[in-house]
Write a protein that holds these residues in place. Sequence first.
Motif, PDB file in Angstrom:
ATOM      1  N   ALA A   1      -4.070  -1.855 -12.735  1.00 40.07           N
ATOM      2  CA  ALA A   1      -4.354  -2.832 -11.682  1.00 40.07           C
ATOM      3  C   ALA A   1      -3.685  -2.372 -10.392  1.00 40.07           C
ATOM      4  CB  ALA A   1      -3.816  -4.191 -12.101  1.00 40.07           C
ATOM      5  N   ASN A   2      -4.247  -2.786  -9.280  1.00 41.43           N
ATOM      6  CA  ASN A   2      -3.766  -2.376  -7.953  1.00 41.43           C
ATOM      7  C   ASN A   2      -3.754  -0.852  -7.820  1.00 41.43           C
ATOM      8  OD1 ASN A   2      -3.309  -5.145  -7.606  1.00 41.43           O
ATOM      9  ND2 ASN A   2      -1.225  -4.929  -8.375  1.00 41.43           N
ATOM     10  N   PRO A   3      -4.937  -0.217  -7.897  1.00 38.72           N
ATOM     11  CA  PRO A   3      -4.998   1.259  -7.891  1.00 38.72           C
ATOM     12  C   PRO A   3      -4.277   1.867  -6.690  1.00 38.72           C
ATOM     13  CG  PRO A   3      -7.170   0.317  -8.247  1.00 38.72           C
ATOM     14  CD  PRO A   3      -6.259  -0.834  -7.981  1.00 38.72           C
ATOM     15  N   PHE A   4      -3.440   2.832  -7.010  1.00 38.05           N
ATOM     16  CA  PHE A   4      -2.547   3.441  -6.028  1.00 38.05           C
ATOM     17  C   PHE A   4      -2.748   4.948  -6.081  1.00 38.05           C
ATOM     18  CE2 PHE A   4       1.486   5.755  -6.526  1.00 38.05           C
ATOM     19  CZ  PHE A   4       2.035   5.629  -5.256  1.00 38.05           C
ATOM     20  N   PHE A   5      -2.851   5.577  -4.910  1.00 35.06           N
ATOM     21  CA  PHE A   5      -3.013   7.037  -4.866  1.00 35.06           C
ATOM     22  C   PHE A   5      -2.140   7.628  -3.779  1.00 35.06           C
ATOM     23  CE2 PHE A   5      -7.316   5.636  -6.277  1.00 35.06           C
ATOM     24  CZ  PHE A   5      -7.295   6.221  -7.529  1.00 35.06           C
ATOM     25  N   THR A   6      -1.585   8.801  -4.058  1.00 38.77           N
ATOM     26  CA  THR A   6      -1.046   9.622  -2.979  1.00 38.77           C
ATOM     27  C   THR A   6      -1.718  10.975  -3.089  1.00 38.77           C
ATOM     28  OG1 THR A   6       0.770  10.570  -4.238  1.00 38.77           O
ATOM     29  CG2 THR A   6       1.224   8.516  -3.119  1.00 38.77           C
ATOM     30  N   PHE A   7      -1.986  11.584  -1.926  1.00 35.76           N
ATOM     31  CA  PHE A   7      -2.645  12.887  -1.911  1.00 35.76           C
ATOM     32  C   PHE A   7      -2.381  13.551  -0.564  1.00 35.76           C
ATOM     33  CE2 PHE A   7      -6.040  11.311   0.764  1.00 35.76           C
ATOM     34  CZ  PHE A   7      -6.065   9.967   0.447  1.00 35.76           C
ATOM     35  N   PRO A   8      -2.585  14.879  -0.484  1.00 36.64           N
ATOM     36  CA  PRO A   8      -2.294  15.596   0.759  1.00 36.64           C
ATOM     37  C   PRO A   8      -3.510  15.685   1.678  1.00 36.64           C
ATOM     38  CG  PRO A   8      -2.722  17.163  -0.992  1.00 36.64           C
ATOM     39  CD  PRO A   8      -2.921  15.796  -1.584  1.00 36.64           C
ATOM     40  N   PHE A   9      -3.253  16.012   2.947  1.00 35.79           N
ATOM     41  CA  PHE A   9      -4.339  16.319   3.884  1.00 35.79           C
ATOM     42  C   PHE A   9      -3.801  17.282   4.933  1.00 35.79           C
ATOM     43  CE2 PHE A   9      -6.773  15.666   7.795  1.00 35.79           C
ATOM     44  CZ  PHE A   9      -8.044  15.931   7.315  1.00 35.79           C
ATOM     45  N   LYS A  10      -4.580  18.331   5.227  1.00 39.99           N
ATOM     46  CA  LYS A  10      -4.159  19.317   6.217  1.00 39.99           C
ATOM     47  C   LYS A  10      -4.745  18.940   7.579  1.00 39.99           C
ATOM     48  CE  LYS A  10      -3.865  24.296   6.884  1.00 39.99           C
ATOM     49  NZ  LYS A  10      -4.259  25.596   6.346  1.00 39.99           N
ATOM     50  N   VAL A  11      -3.865  18.689   8.545  1.00 41.18           N
ATOM     51  CA  VAL A  11      -4.300  18.221   9.866  1.00 41.18           C
ATOM     52  C   VAL A  11      -4.654  19.416  10.735  1.00 41.18           C
ATOM     53  CG1 VAL A  11      -3.609  16.921  11.912  1.00 41.18           C
ATOM     54  CG2 VAL A  11      -2.761  16.258   9.652  1.00 41.18           C
ATOM     55  N   ILE A  12      -5.895  19.444  11.250  1.00 41.52           N
ATOM     56  CA  ILE A  12      -6.256  20.503  12.194  1.00 41.52           C
ATOM     57  C   ILE A  12      -6.636  19.939  13.561  1.00 41.52           C
ATOM     58  CG2 ILE A  12      -6.872  22.432  10.654  1.00 41.52           C
ATOM     59  CD1 ILE A  12      -9.742  21.366  10.698  1.00 41.52           C
ATOM     60  N   GLU A  13      -6.956  18.640  13.624  1.00 34.98           N
ATOM     61  CA  GLU A  13      -7.296  18.008  14.904  1.00 34.98           C
ATOM     62  C   GLU A  13      -7.040  16.509  14.814  1.00 34.98           C
ATOM     63  OE1 GLU A  13     -11.508  18.364  15.544  1.00 34.98           O
ATOM     64  OE2 GLU A  13     -11.963  17.805  13.488  1.00 34.98           O
ATOM     65  N   SER A  14      -7.000  15.869  16.009  1.00 33.68           N
ATOM     66  CA  SER A  14      -6.858  14.413  16.030  1.00 33.68           C
ATOM     67  C   SER A  14      -8.139  13.790  15.507  1.00 33.68           C
ATOM     68  CB  SER A  14      -6.626  13.926  17.466  1.00 33.68           C
ATOM     69  OG  SER A  14      -5.469  14.497  17.991  1.00 33.68           O
ATOM     70  N   GLY A  15      -8.023  12.584  14.964  1.00 38.77           N
ATOM     71  CA  GLY A  15      -9.233  11.947  14.473  1.00 38.77           C
ATOM     72  C   GLY A  15      -8.949  10.681  13.705  1.00 38.77           C
ATOM     73  N   THR A  16      -9.990  10.224  13.035  1.00 39.42           N
ATOM     74  CA  THR A  16      -9.914   8.952  12.318  1.00 39.42           C
ATOM     75  C   THR A  16     -10.231   9.142  10.845  1.00 39.42           C
ATOM     76  OG1 THR A  16     -10.741   7.893  14.323  1.00 39.42           O
ATOM     77  CG2 THR A  16     -10.736   6.558  12.336  1.00 39.42           C
ATOM     78  N   PHE A  17      -9.397   8.565  10.018  1.00 35.41           N
ATOM     79  CA  PHE A  17      -9.664   8.520   8.581  1.00 35.41           C
ATOM     80  C   PHE A  17     -10.409   7.230   8.262  1.00 35.41           C
ATOM     81  CE2 PHE A  17      -5.723  11.054   8.702  1.00 35.41           C
ATOM     82  CZ  PHE A  17      -6.073  12.102   7.858  1.00 35.41           C
ATOM     83  N   ASP A  18     -11.426   7.337   7.419  1.00 35.98           N
ATOM     84  CA  ASP A  18     -12.087   6.143   6.903  1.00 35.98           C
ATOM     85  C   ASP A  18     -11.894   6.110   5.395  1.00 35.98           C
ATOM     86  OD1 ASP A  18     -13.318   4.954   9.251  1.00 35.98           O
ATOM     87  OD2 ASP A  18     -14.448   6.831   9.346  1.00 35.98           O
ATOM     88  N   PHE A  19     -11.340   5.031   4.919  1.00 32.63           N
ATOM     89  CA  PHE A  19     -11.085   4.861   3.483  1.00 32.63           C
ATOM     90  C   PHE A  19     -12.059   3.818   2.951  1.00 32.63           C
ATOM     91  CE2 PHE A  19      -7.190   6.143   5.565  1.00 32.63           C
ATOM     92  CZ  PHE A  19      -6.729   7.165   4.759  1.00 32.63           C
TER      93      PHE A  19
END
Lengths: 108, 140
Positions: free
Chosen positions: A71-89
Amino acid sequence: MAKVKPRVKVPKTADVNEIIEIKTLISHPMHSGRAVDVDGNVVPRQIIHSFRVSFNGSEVMSVNLKPSVSANPFFTFPFKVIESGTFDFLWIEDGGKEYTKSKKITVG
Amino acid sequence: MCLLGAASFGAVCSNTALAGPDEAAARIKEITGGSTGDDALIMLDLPEIAENGNAVKVAFEIDSPMTKENYVKEVHILADGNPEPDVATFNFSPATGACYATTRMRLSKTQEVHVIAAFSDGSYGSASATVKVTIGGCGG
Protein backbone atom coordinates in the motif's frame (compact mmCIF):
# COMPACT_ATOMS: atom_id res chain seq x y z
CA MET A 1 -11.97 5.31 -0.11
CA ALA A 2 -9.34 7.43 1.47
CA LYS A 3 -8.15 10.30 -0.66
CA VAL A 4 -5.45 9.34 -3.13
CA LYS A 5 -2.65 11.87 -2.97
CA PRO A 6 0.54 11.77 -5.07
CA ARG A 7 3.75 13.26 -3.70
CA VAL A 8 7.04 13.78 -5.53
CA LYS A 9 10.44 15.02 -4.41
CA VAL A 10 12.76 16.41 -7.12
CA PRO A 11 15.67 18.82 -6.55
CA LYS A 12 14.84 22.36 -7.78
CA THR A 13 18.23 22.84 -9.41
CA ALA A 14 20.98 20.58 -10.70
CA ASP A 15 24.23 20.75 -12.66
CA VAL A 16 24.50 19.54 -16.25
CA ASN A 17 25.10 15.76 -16.36
CA GLU A 18 24.32 15.44 -12.67
CA ILE A 19 22.47 12.26 -11.71
CA ILE A 20 19.70 13.25 -9.33
CA GLU A 21 17.45 11.04 -7.22
CA ILE A 22 13.68 11.27 -7.55
CA LYS A 23 11.36 10.04 -4.80
CA THR A 24 7.66 9.41 -5.36
CA LEU A 25 4.83 8.22 -3.14
CA ILE A 26 1.11 7.92 -3.74
CA SER A 27 -1.26 7.28 -0.85
CA HIS A 28 -3.34 4.34 -2.08
CA PRO A 29 -4.62 1.19 -0.32
CA MET A 30 -3.56 -1.17 -3.19
CA HIS A 31 -6.43 -3.61 -2.50
CA SER A 32 -5.05 -6.92 -3.79
CA GLY A 33 -8.46 -8.59 -4.18
CA ARG A 34 -7.38 -11.32 -1.74
CA ALA A 35 -8.04 -9.72 1.64
CA VAL A 36 -11.39 -9.94 3.44
CA ASP A 37 -12.80 -7.17 5.63
CA VAL A 38 -14.11 -7.53 9.21
CA ASP A 39 -17.52 -8.73 7.91
CA GLY A 40 -15.92 -11.50 5.83
CA ASN A 41 -16.50 -9.88 2.45
CA VAL A 42 -13.68 -9.96 -0.08
CA VAL A 43 -12.38 -6.46 -0.77
CA PRO A 44 -12.37 -6.12 -4.58
CA ARG A 45 -9.06 -5.60 -6.34
CA GLN A 46 -8.24 -1.91 -6.75
CA ILE A 47 -4.58 -1.11 -7.35
CA ILE A 48 -2.37 1.39 -9.12
CA HIS A 49 -1.16 -0.77 -12.03
CA SER A 50 1.07 1.70 -13.88
CA PHE A 51 3.45 4.49 -13.00
CA ARG A 52 5.08 6.59 -15.74
CA VAL A 53 7.63 9.39 -15.67
CA SER A 54 8.14 11.77 -18.59
CA PHE A 55 10.64 14.59 -18.99
CA ASN A 56 9.81 17.38 -21.48
CA GLY A 57 7.22 15.11 -23.08
CA SER A 58 9.20 11.92 -23.59
CA GLU A 59 8.94 8.90 -21.31
CA VAL A 60 12.09 8.16 -19.34
CA MET A 61 11.00 5.50 -16.87
CA SER A 62 7.94 3.43 -16.01
CA VAL A 63 6.85 0.71 -13.63
CA ASN A 64 4.18 -1.99 -14.00
CA LEU A 65 2.78 -2.75 -10.57
CA LYS A 66 1.15 -5.98 -9.39
CA PRO A 67 -0.93 -6.53 -6.24
CA SER A 68 2.28 -7.59 -4.42
CA VAL A 69 3.40 -3.96 -4.25
CA SER A 70 2.70 -2.55 -0.77
CA ALA A 71 0.00 0.00 0.00
CA ASN A 72 1.11 3.58 -0.67
CA PRO A 73 3.47 2.63 -3.54
CA PHE A 74 6.82 4.30 -3.09
CA PHE A 75 9.69 4.54 -5.58
CA THR A 76 13.12 6.07 -5.73
CA PHE A 77 15.08 6.13 -8.97
CA PRO A 78 17.82 8.14 -10.72
CA PHE A 79 17.65 10.68 -13.55
CA LYS A 80 20.50 12.27 -15.49
CA VAL A 81 19.91 16.01 -15.96
CA ILE A 82 21.00 17.45 -19.31
CA GLU A 83 18.66 20.46 -19.57
CA SER A 84 16.03 22.42 -17.67
CA GLY A 85 12.51 21.12 -18.00
CA THR A 86 9.41 19.61 -16.51
CA PHE A 87 8.78 16.15 -15.16
CA ASP A 88 5.30 14.70 -15.54
CA PHE A 89 4.41 11.85 -13.21
CA LEU A 90 1.38 9.67 -13.96
CA TRP A 91 -0.22 6.94 -11.88
CA ILE A 92 -3.00 4.81 -13.42
CA GLU A 93 -5.51 2.98 -11.25
CA ASP A 94 -7.60 -0.11 -12.10
CA GLY A 95 -10.58 1.25 -14.01
CA GLY A 96 -8.45 3.85 -15.78
CA LYS A 97 -8.51 6.69 -13.28
CA GLU A 98 -5.33 8.78 -13.55
CA TYR A 99 -3.43 10.81 -10.98
CA THR A 100 -0.77 13.28 -12.07
CA LYS A 101 1.88 15.55 -10.63
CA SER A 102 4.40 17.86 -12.34
CA LYS A 103 7.73 19.19 -11.15
CA LYS A 104 10.19 21.65 -12.73
CA ILE A 105 13.95 21.45 -12.60
CA THR A 106 16.40 24.22 -13.56
CA VAL A 107 19.96 23.67 -14.71
CA GLY A 108 22.20 26.29 -13.22
CA MET B 1 0.32 -10.88 22.57
CA CYS B 2 1.14 -12.15 19.14
CA LEU B 3 -2.38 -13.50 18.53
CA LEU B 4 -3.98 -10.25 19.63
CA GLY B 5 -1.77 -8.34 17.24
CA ALA B 6 -2.72 -10.53 14.32
CA ALA B 7 -6.45 -10.29 15.07
CA SER B 8 -6.40 -6.52 15.20
CA PHE B 9 -5.25 -6.35 11.60
CA GLY B 10 -8.92 -6.26 10.54
CA ALA B 11 -8.24 -7.89 7.22
CA VAL B 12 -6.94 -11.42 6.86
CA CYS B 13 -5.82 -13.44 3.91
CA SER B 14 -8.42 -15.55 2.17
CA ASN B 15 -7.43 -19.14 1.46
CA THR B 16 -5.73 -19.03 -1.89
CA ALA B 17 -3.03 -21.18 -3.35
CA LEU B 18 0.40 -19.58 -3.28
CA ALA B 19 2.57 -19.60 -6.35
CA GLY B 20 5.49 -21.69 -5.14
CA PRO B 21 9.02 -21.86 -6.57
CA ASP B 22 7.94 -23.85 -9.65
CA GLU B 23 5.64 -21.14 -10.92
CA ALA B 24 8.29 -18.49 -10.27
CA ALA B 25 10.88 -20.57 -12.12
CA ALA B 26 8.49 -20.91 -15.05
CA ARG B 27 7.93 -17.15 -15.07
CA ILE B 28 11.70 -16.52 -15.02
CA LYS B 29 12.09 -18.88 -17.98
CA GLU B 30 9.32 -16.99 -19.78
CA ILE B 31 11.14 -13.67 -19.25
CA THR B 32 14.63 -14.82 -20.16
CA GLY B 33 13.72 -17.44 -22.74
CA GLY B 34 15.76 -19.95 -20.74
CA SER B 35 19.08 -18.15 -21.13
CA THR B 36 21.20 -17.63 -18.07
CA GLY B 37 23.10 -14.39 -17.72
CA ASP B 38 25.90 -12.77 -15.81
CA ASP B 39 24.99 -12.55 -12.14
CA ALA B 40 27.80 -10.28 -11.06
CA LEU B 41 26.23 -7.03 -12.25
CA ILE B 42 23.27 -6.85 -9.87
CA MET B 43 23.35 -5.68 -6.29
CA LEU B 44 20.24 -6.63 -4.36
CA ASP B 45 19.39 -5.07 -1.01
CA LEU B 46 16.80 -7.00 1.00
CA PRO B 47 16.33 -7.52 4.73
CA GLU B 48 17.26 -10.99 6.03
CA ILE B 49 14.27 -10.90 8.35
CA ALA B 50 11.13 -8.88 7.66
CA GLU B 51 8.99 -8.39 10.77
CA ASN B 52 6.03 -7.20 8.74
CA GLY B 53 5.35 -8.78 5.36
CA ASN B 54 3.04 -5.91 4.41
CA ALA B 55 5.93 -3.62 3.56
CA VAL B 56 9.33 -5.12 2.80
CA LYS B 57 11.85 -2.70 1.37
CA VAL B 58 13.58 -3.92 -1.77
CA ALA B 59 16.38 -2.07 -3.54
CA PHE B 60 18.52 -3.02 -6.52
CA GLU B 61 21.42 -1.43 -8.31
CA ILE B 62 22.76 -2.61 -11.65
CA ASP B 63 26.16 -1.71 -12.98
CA SER B 64 25.51 -0.34 -16.47
CA PRO B 65 26.84 2.63 -18.48
CA MET B 66 23.20 3.46 -19.45
CA THR B 67 24.13 4.69 -22.93
CA LYS B 68 21.99 4.25 -26.05
CA GLU B 69 24.13 1.26 -27.06
CA ASN B 70 24.25 -0.43 -23.69
CA TYR B 71 21.57 0.02 -21.07
CA VAL B 72 19.19 -1.89 -18.83
CA LYS B 73 15.78 -2.21 -20.47
CA GLU B 74 13.72 -3.94 -17.82
CA VAL B 75 14.07 -5.13 -14.26
CA HIS B 76 11.59 -7.68 -12.95
CA ILE B 77 11.01 -8.33 -9.26
CA LEU B 78 9.54 -11.77 -8.50
CA ALA B 79 8.56 -13.36 -5.18
CA ASP B 80 8.20 -17.14 -5.38
CA GLY B 81 5.88 -17.62 -2.37
CA ASN B 82 3.24 -15.01 -3.18
CA PRO B 83 -0.12 -15.82 -4.84
CA GLU B 84 1.34 -14.56 -8.12
CA PRO B 85 5.11 -14.34 -8.53
CA ASP B 86 5.27 -10.95 -10.29
CA VAL B 87 5.74 -7.98 -7.96
CA ALA B 88 6.77 -5.15 -10.26
CA THR B 89 8.54 -4.51 -13.56
CA PHE B 90 10.70 -1.41 -13.99
CA ASN B 91 11.29 -0.08 -17.52
CA PHE B 92 14.41 2.05 -17.74
CA SER B 93 15.84 4.19 -20.55
CA PRO B 94 19.28 5.73 -21.12
CA ALA B 95 17.82 9.03 -19.81
CA THR B 96 18.01 7.81 -16.22
CA GLY B 97 21.82 7.83 -16.36
CA ALA B 98 22.07 5.07 -13.76
CA CYS B 99 20.06 1.98 -12.97
CA TYR B 100 18.78 1.60 -9.45
CA ALA B 101 15.43 1.76 -7.69
CA THR B 102 13.80 1.24 -4.34
CA THR B 103 10.23 0.21 -3.51
CA ARG B 104 8.22 -1.72 -0.93
CA MET B 105 6.48 -5.04 -1.51
CA ARG B 106 4.20 -7.53 0.23
CA LEU B 107 5.50 -10.98 1.13
CA SER B 108 2.99 -13.58 2.27
CA LYS B 109 5.55 -15.86 3.97
CA THR B 110 9.25 -16.68 4.16
CA GLN B 111 10.40 -17.02 0.57
CA GLU B 112 12.95 -16.25 -2.09
CA VAL B 113 12.91 -12.94 -4.00
CA HIS B 114 14.37 -12.79 -7.52
CA VAL B 115 15.50 -9.78 -9.52
CA ILE B 116 15.91 -10.31 -13.28
CA ALA B 117 17.50 -7.62 -15.44
CA ALA B 118 17.08 -7.51 -19.23
CA PHE B 119 19.87 -5.66 -21.01
CA SER B 120 19.57 -3.81 -24.33
CA ASP B 121 21.89 -6.31 -26.05
CA GLY B 122 19.46 -9.16 -25.30
CA SER B 123 21.34 -10.66 -22.37
CA TYR B 124 20.01 -11.19 -18.85
CA GLY B 125 21.26 -11.04 -15.31
CA SER B 126 19.68 -12.21 -12.10
CA ALA B 127 20.09 -12.10 -8.35
CA SER B 128 18.06 -13.62 -5.54
CA ALA B 129 17.85 -13.60 -1.77
CA THR B 130 15.74 -15.29 0.90
CA VAL B 131 13.65 -13.13 3.19
CA LYS B 132 12.31 -14.53 6.48
CA VAL B 133 8.84 -13.14 7.13
CA THR B 134 7.48 -13.03 10.70
CA ILE B 135 3.96 -11.71 9.93
CA GLY B 136 2.67 -12.44 6.42
CA GLY B 137 1.56 -9.55 4.24
CA CYS B 138 -1.50 -11.02 2.51
CA GLY B 139 0.50 -10.46 -0.65
CA GLY B 140 -1.44 -10.81 -3.82
